[in-house]
Structure formats: structure tokens, C-alpha cells
Design a protein around this motif. Structure first.
Motif, PDB file in Angstrom:
ATOM      1  N   ALA A 119      27.588 148.280  53.263  1.00 36.18           N
ATOM      2  CA  ALA A 119      27.652 149.735  53.867  1.00 36.18           C
ATOM      3  C   ALA A 119      27.319 149.656  55.288  1.00 36.18           C
ATOM      4  N   PRO A 120      28.218 150.442  55.831  1.00 30.50           N
ATOM      5  CA  PRO A 120      27.964 150.600  57.376  1.00 30.50           C
ATOM      6  C   PRO A 120      26.640 150.581  57.954  1.00 30.50           C
ATOM      7  N   GLN A 121      26.156 149.573  59.030  1.00 29.78           N
ATOM      8  CA  GLN A 121      24.943 149.612  59.691  1.00 29.78           C
ATOM      9  C   GLN A 121      25.192 150.358  60.975  1.00 29.78           C
ATOM     10  N   VAL A 122      24.301 151.401  61.031  1.00 29.37           N
ATOM     11  CA  VAL A 122      24.372 152.281  62.493  1.00 29.37           C
ATOM     12  C   VAL A 122      23.564 152.183  63.440  1.00 29.37           C
ATOM     13  N   THR A 123      23.753 152.423  64.471  1.00 29.38           N
ATOM     14  CA  THR A 123      22.872 152.357  65.588  1.00 29.38           C
ATOM     15  C   THR A 123      23.561 153.245  66.888  1.00 29.38           C
ATOM     16  N   GLN A 179      27.358 153.101  67.128  1.00 29.77           N
ATOM     17  CA  GLN A 179      27.861 151.857  66.954  1.00 29.77           C
ATOM     18  C   GLN A 179      27.594 151.342  65.490  1.00 29.77           C
ATOM     19  N   ALA A 180      28.701 151.007  64.824  1.00 27.16           N
ATOM     20  CA  ALA A 180      28.534 150.729  63.412  1.00 27.16           C
ATOM     21  C   ALA A 180      29.365 149.257  63.027  1.00 27.16           C
ATOM     22  N   THR A 181      28.576 148.418  62.068  1.00 24.74           N
ATOM     23  CA  THR A 181      29.275 147.291  61.538  1.00 24.74           C
ATOM     24  C   THR A 181      29.568 147.675  60.054  1.00 24.74           C
ATOM     25  N   ALA A 182      30.380 147.177  59.560  1.00 27.83           N
ATOM     26  CA  ALA A 182      30.980 147.582  58.194  1.00 27.83           C
ATOM     27  C   ALA A 182      31.788 146.553  57.609  1.00 27.83           C
ATOM     28  N   ASN A 183      31.816 146.277  56.325  1.00 28.83           N
ATOM     29  CA  ASN A 183      32.936 145.486  55.624  1.00 28.83           C
ATOM     30  C   ASN A 183      33.053 145.986  54.193  1.00 28.83           C
ATOM     31  N   PRO A 184      34.029 146.681  54.089  1.00 29.34           N
ATOM     32  CA  PRO A 184      34.970 146.914  54.632  1.00 29.34           C
ATOM     33  C   PRO A 184      35.032 147.855  55.711  1.00 29.34           C
ATOM     34  N   VAL A 185      36.052 147.907  56.805  1.00 30.35           N
ATOM     35  CA  VAL A 185      35.698 148.809  57.846  1.00 30.35           C
ATOM     36  C   VAL A 185      35.476 150.321  57.612  1.00 30.35           C
ATOM     37  N   LEU A 214      35.539 154.197  57.301  1.00 33.82           N
ATOM     38  CA  LEU A 214      36.597 155.260  57.116  1.00 33.82           C
ATOM     39  C   LEU A 214      36.352 156.329  58.009  1.00 33.82           C
ATOM     40  N   SER A 215      35.140 156.732  58.466  1.00 29.26           N
ATOM     41  CA  SER A 215      35.004 158.200  59.014  1.00 29.26           C
ATOM     42  C   SER A 215      33.532 157.919  59.570  1.00 29.26           C
ATOM     43  N   VAL A 216      33.647 158.849  60.646  1.00 31.17           N
ATOM     44  CA  VAL A 216      32.240 159.079  61.730  1.00 31.17           C
ATOM     45  C   VAL A 216      31.969 160.339  61.854  1.00 31.17           C
ATOM     46  N   LEU A 217      30.830 160.781  61.401  1.00 27.38           N
ATOM     47  CA  LEU A 217      30.452 162.319  61.833  1.00 27.38           C
ATOM     48  C   LEU A 217      29.214 162.431  62.164  1.00 27.38           C
ATOM     49  N   TRP A 218      29.470 163.497  63.399  1.00 28.10           N
ATOM     50  CA  TRP A 218      28.156 163.680  64.177  1.00 28.10           C
ATOM     51  C   TRP A 218      27.532 165.009  63.829  1.00 28.10           C
ATOM     52  N   LYS A 219      26.404 165.202  63.659  1.00 27.54           N
ATOM     53  CA  LYS A 219      25.546 166.400  63.436  1.00 27.54           C
ATOM     54  C   LYS A 219      24.145 166.508  64.010  1.00 27.54           C
ATOM     55  N   THR A 220      23.675 167.531  63.753  1.00 29.17           N
ATOM     56  CA  THR A 220      22.151 167.911  64.234  1.00 29.17           C
ATOM     57  C   THR A 220      21.430 168.083  63.001  1.00 29.17           C
ATOM     58  N   LEU A 221      19.917 168.016  63.133  1.00 31.77           N
ATOM     59  CA  LEU A 221      19.086 168.346  62.057  1.00 31.77           C
ATOM     60  C   LEU A 221      18.913 169.805  62.183  1.00 31.77           C
ATOM     61  N   SER A 222      19.179 170.486  63.207  1.00 33.85           N
ATOM     62  CA  SER A 222      19.085 171.979  63.098  1.00 33.85           C
ATOM     63  C   SER A 222      20.537 172.711  62.527  1.00 33.85           C
ATOM     64  N   GLY A 223      21.390 171.991  62.420  1.00 30.68           N
ATOM     65  CA  GLY A 223      22.767 172.387  61.971  1.00 30.68           C
ATOM     66  C   GLY A 223      23.683 172.885  62.864  1.00 30.68           C
ATOM     67  N   ARG A 271      34.104 152.283  52.113  1.00 33.96           N
ATOM     68  CA  ARG A 271      34.194 152.070  50.548  1.00 33.96           C
ATOM     69  C   ARG A 271      32.926 151.803  49.741  1.00 33.96           C
ATOM     70  N   ILE A 272      31.975 151.027  50.568  1.00 38.47           N
ATOM     71  CA  ILE A 272      30.920 150.538  49.726  1.00 38.47           C
ATOM     72  C   ILE A 272      29.830 151.746  49.800  1.00 38.47           C
ATOM     73  N   GLY A 273      29.655 152.395  51.017  1.00 35.81           N
ATOM     74  CA  GLY A 273      28.539 153.199  50.849  1.00 35.81           C
ATOM     75  C   GLY A 273      28.505 154.272  52.490  1.00 35.81           C
ATOM     76  N   VAL A 274      27.611 154.708  52.801  1.00 38.51           N
ATOM     77  CA  VAL A 274      27.240 155.364  53.917  1.00 38.51           C
ATOM     78  C   VAL A 274      26.006 155.041  54.688  1.00 38.51           C
ATOM     79  N   GLY A 275      26.025 154.694  56.051  1.00 38.61           N
ATOM     80  CA  GLY A 275      25.113 154.519  56.919  1.00 38.61           C
ATOM     81  C   GLY A 275      24.872 155.335  57.840  1.00 38.61           C
ATOM     82  N   LYS A 276      23.807 155.805  58.376  1.00 39.22           N
ATOM     83  CA  LYS A 276      23.471 156.664  59.468  1.00 39.22           C
ATOM     84  C   LYS A 276      22.164 156.013  60.264  1.00 39.22           C
TER      85      LYS A 276
END
Length: 531
Positions: free
Chosen positions: A249-253, A273-279, A281-290, A323-328
Motif C-alpha cells: 500500500a502507498p507510503q505517504v509523506t 510524496q508517496a511510494t507504492a507498488n502498484p502505482v 490511483l488517486s491523491v486526496l487532500w482534506k483537513t481534519l476540520s472538514g 490497488r493494495i490499500g490506502v496510505g496517509k
């Protein structure tokens, strides 16, 4: 006692005799074995013809009776495959090689009963024994190992796996249908081990399979791993370089936050910045406040803050999915009050101080130049710059062209001219002393007393000449205004003597506190000496 010693001696003699018998048997067997000469090993590929040579080197004192070739497979019983007796024709009993084996040369001889096997097969591998029947030594033999070779088909492959916690096969290497069996090894920095198994193949060949097992992690993805296959048919080992394929799953920094977001700061940016295998699929920005602040712009994995305000004081979260999972990852922005950068303040302070020092230096230079210019102007010099100093005793108007003054008749002293004489002290002529300046004064005799007519320029002329500063101009203007008496009645000219050390106190041709105004409008010195 004697009987006991005799018994020991008898036992020792029996042991020595037995040892001597064994040694003689071994030596005799060794000597006889060395006389049958064969090749220790012969190798061949399937379909070829092999020659198995045999010879009896020294038959002195020995009668050679018969030669027999015996085949001994790795598994199974010994089988006679060829027999030769000088009194009979060669014989080839039933065997796996019957019809493919023969003596060579033909006809054979007891001295060199070699054989050849045509169209050898992988199953023909084993031991071939050339055995002589002799008299009186008995049977003597030599053994040749026939090794069948088959070049294997080697290959290696990577097994794609997902990162986990249990050992799995990550790479596989195979040496197919080889003879003899191949040797497989692994070269890698990954933390694992290889296991190899063999399997019988077609036509007595061997297939070797090796698998590399490890607990795969995201850090292992892309690491080098090589399978190395060594085989007798190869000049050197064959290597298969590979790279591990571990999916995770993606490893995000999030990078870009410098902990210096102050109010009013513009164009600050966060990068996901994210490393993942496979590549990813999407990048999502959000805030904890919503809610995302209005001053934020998002472009893919980049979040840009146009201007920092209180709304930016929040926690930003970046989520990446494959495809494997989500990283944040997340970063909390703390908005601070504006502060002066110490480094910039130092530079500004240095620039201000340097500018002030430069201005002070320029002002000092200007002041020195002005003071020097004024001092030069205060030293009134006749003829514009000579080293003479003039002492003025009284004022007067401009003389007439004939030097007689203005206002009365020619040759007389008019009531309008009561100028006193100007005496000049010439410092450059020590022998001249004190006297009248000849080119400006002409002595006249009026009523038995000498008069001096001066051609000194008036205050107006001096003002027009721009040789005096404003203070002296005002002084001469006052002298012009006070010049209303008919003639100077103060007596003879006054000579002011002054020690040399007092010359430094002179401003122009006057002392600061030496001159005193009189009722008749004249100005005289307090320390003057009358001559």
C-alpha cells in the motif's frame, strides 16, 4: 615363569605371521591391479560412440587365459556384456548394450581387448570392468566409469508477492533435464534463504528446482537477487539477475512545512510524496476540520496556500490509494505572528549604520573645506594672494584718479577725504621693516605736516570683490555709514607691534578683541603703539 614367556612368544609369532600374510596379499593384489590399464572415467553425450580401452601391461611369467567386460549399473546387478577367448570367437551375452557393443580392433587380442559402445544412452551410465583370467595369479581387473552428460535448460523468474508477515516464495530458479544434477545458489541482500529439490527427468536426466523464500516488506521491493546455476557441461556458472517485486500500500509523506507560517506570508506549499507498488490511483487532500481554507489551491499532490491567515491554522491530511490499500500522512500548520528575521535585521542595521557613517564623513569633509575657505577669505590680502598683511586704521572712500581724494580742489585735502594711511608689514622682507606701500601712497606736505593719500579700495569695492564673508561685509558697511567726518585728526599713523606668537590669534588683519570704535567714527587698537 618360563612357560608363560614361551606362550607369549608363541602368540606374538602367530600375530606377526598373520600380519605378514595380509600384507603380502595386499601387495600382490596391488601389483596385479596395476597391470590392467584402463581410463578411470569416460564422459559422453547421448547418441555418441564411446571407446572403453583396456590393456595388460606386463604379462611376464603370467599366462593370459580370457578377457570379460562387465557392466555394473548404479542400481542393479552386474552383467557380462563381452567375452573373448583366443580359441573362440568373441561373445556378446544378452545385456542392455547388446547390438551396440563390440571389441576393437577386430579381431581383438588378449594384450588389448578394448570395446566400443555406439549410440550411447543416458541409461548406459555406470561402471565398466575389464577383467583378465590369468594363471597362476587368478583374475585381475580395471574399472572405468562412464558418465553420461546432458546440458540442462536453465531459467529463473520472479514471483510477485504482497508485503506480509509470513515467508513466501519470491523467486524461483530451475535447471531442467541435466546430467549430472546441476548446483543452484542465490546471491542477494534480501533476508531469506533458498531451498533446492531434485526430480528425475526423462532418459535418466535430473531436474533441479530452487526457490527463494522470505518475509517480504515494502523495503525489499526492487532489491537485486540473482540465481546462479553451475553444471559440468558449462564453461562457467550461468547467472540470472532479477529484481524482487513486492506489492504494498502507498507510503505517504508530506513535505514543505517549515514551522514558520506567519500571518500575511504568501505562496507556501505542501507536497504529498508517496511510494507504492502498484502505482497510486488517486491523491486526496482534506483537513481534519472538514473545510478547506479559501486561500488554498490544490493541484494533484501539491497544496498551495496563497496567503496565510487564521483559517490556515489547521491539520492538512493527504490520502493516497492504490490497488493494495490506502496510505496517509498529516501535518498541523501553526499560524504565528509576523517576526523580523534576525539575519535580515542585522543586514538592515548594518546598512543604516554604514550609511550614517558615510554621511558623517561627508559632512566632516564639507565642514573642513568650508572652514578652510573662510579662513582664507578672512585673511585679506592685497594684490589677491601675496604674503603681506595690511592694517587698516580708519575708513575712506575711493580715491580720485589723481590720488588727491575726492570732493575738494586738486592738490588739497578735501573735507570729504579723511582716510588714514594704510601701512603694510611685509613678512618676506625682514630688512624693510615697517613702511608705507610705495605703489599705493604718495606723501604730500600740507602746512608743515606730512599727509598720506591712500589708494586703498573702499568697503564697497571689497564687497564687490567677493573676498570677504558676510560678517566682514557687514563690518565694512557700518564703517561706510560712519564715515562722515571731514578729516582724521588723530595724529600720526599708528603702528601696532605684536609678538610673533600672537600672530595665530589674528583673524585676517585684526585681533578678536583688539579693535575699539571711537566717537569720531574711527577704529583704533587698544594695544597700538603711536609713532
Amino acid at each position: 615363569m618360563a612357560r608363560h614367556d614361551a606362550r607369549n612368544w608363541h602368540d606374538c609369532s602367530e600375530m606377526i605371521g598373520l600380519l605378514c600374510l595380509v600384507a603380502s596379499i595386499l601387495l600382490q593384489h596391488g601389483a596385479s591391479g596395476q597391470r590392467v590399464k584402463v581410463e578411470p572415467e569416460v564422459s559422453s553425450y547421448p547418441g555418441q560412440t564411446v571407446n572403453l580401452r583396456c590393456a595388460f601391461t606386463d604379462a611376464t611369467g603370467i599366462q593370459l587365459t580370457m578377457v570379460t567386460w562387465i557392466y555394473e549399473p548404479k542400481e542393479g546387478e552386474r552383467i557380462n556384456i563381452a567375452v573373448f577367448h583366443p580359441n573362440f570367437d568373441p561373445n556378446y551375452p544378452d545385456s542392455p548394450v547388446k547390438g551396440r557393443v563390440s571389441f576393437t580392433p577386430s579381431p581383438p587380442s588378449l594384450a588389448s581387448p578394448s570395446i566400443q559402445i555406439s549410440e550411447v544412452r543416458m541409461t548406459d551410465e555406470g561402471r565398466y570392468i575389464c577383467e583378465y583370467a590369468t594363471y597362476p595369479s587368478g583374475n585381475e581387473q580395471g574399472i572405468t566409469h562412464l558418465v553420461m552428460l546432458a546440458k540442462p535448460q536453465n531459467s529463473a523468474s520472479i514471483v510477485t508477492v504482497e508485503a506480509g508477515t509470513k515467508p513466501v516464495v519470491v523467486a524461483r530458479c530451475e535447471s531442467l533435464d541435466g546430467r549430472p544434477a546441476a548446483q543452484i545458489s542465490w546471491v542477494t541482500t534480501a533476508n531469506g534463504n533458498g531451498t533446492t529439490v531434485s526430480k528425475a527427468g526423462a532418459d535418466n536426466t535430473v531436474t533441479m528446482t530452487s526457490e527463494y523464500r522470505m518475509v517480504p516488506t515494502a523495503a525489499d521491493n526492487g532489491k537485486d537477487i540473482s540465481c546462479v546455476v553451475a553444471h559440468r557441461t558449462q564453461v562457467k556458472p550461468e547467472s540470472f539477475p532479477l529484481k524482487l517485486a513486492v506489492q504494498y500500500a502507498p507510503q505517504v509523506t508530506i513535505v514543505g512545512y517549515d514551522n514558520n507560517w506567519y500571518l500575511g506570508r504568501t505562496n507556501v506549499m505542501l507536497t504529498c510524496q508517496a511510494t507504492a507498488n502498484p502505482v497510486a490511483l488517486s491523491v486526496l487532500w482534506k483537513t481534519l476540520s472538514g473545510e478547506m481554507p479559501d486561500t488554498v489551491q490544490i493541484n494533484g499532490n501539491e497544496l498551495k496556500v496563497l496567503k496565510v491567515d487564521d483559517a490556515v491554522n489547521t491539520t492538512f491530511v493527504c490520502e493516497v490509494k492504490n490497488r493494495i490499500g490506502v496510505g496517509k500522512d498529516q501535518v498541523t500548520a501553526i499560524v504565528r505572528e509576523p517576526s523580523v528575521n534576525p539575519s535580515n535585521a542585522g543586514v538592515v542595521a548594518g546598512a543604516v549604520i554604514g550609511s550614517l557613517l558615510a554621511l558623517l564623513l561627508v559632512a566632516a569633509l564639507v565642514a573642513v573645506l568650508i572652514t578652510r575657505s573662510r579662513r582664507q577669505q578672512q585673511g585679506y590680502r592685497a594684490n589677491g594672494g601675496s604674503d603681506m598683511k595690511t592694517r587698516i586704521f580708519g575708513g575712506g572712500k575711493k580715491a580720485s584718479k589723481n590720488g588727491t581724494g575726492g570732493g575738494a580742489g586738486s592738490g588739497g585735502v578735501g573735507g570729504g577725504n579723511n582716510n588714514g594711511p594704510i601701512y603694510v608689514y611685509n613678512e618676506s622682507s625682514s630688512h624693510q621693516g615697517l613702511g608705507e606701500k610705495n605703489n599705493h601712497h604718495q606723501p604730500l606736505t600740507m602746512g608743515g605736516r606730512p599727509e598720506v593719500v591712500a589708494t586703498t579700495p573702499t568697503a564697497q569695492d571689497i564687497l564687490l570683490s567677493n573676498e570677504l564673508d558676510d560678517a566682514e561685509r557687514r563690518k565694512f558697511d557700518e564703517l561706510e555709514a560712519e564715515e562722515r567726518y571731514d578729516h582724521f585728526s588723530g595724529g600720526a599713523p599708528i603702528l601696532q607691534l605684536r609678538p610673533p606668537h600672537d600672530q595665530d590669534d589674528i583673524i585676517g588683519d585684526y585681533l578678536d578683541d583688539d579693535m575699539e570704535s571711537q566717537r569720531d567714527g574711527s577704529v583704533i587698537s587698544r594695544t597700538a603703539v603711536y609713532v
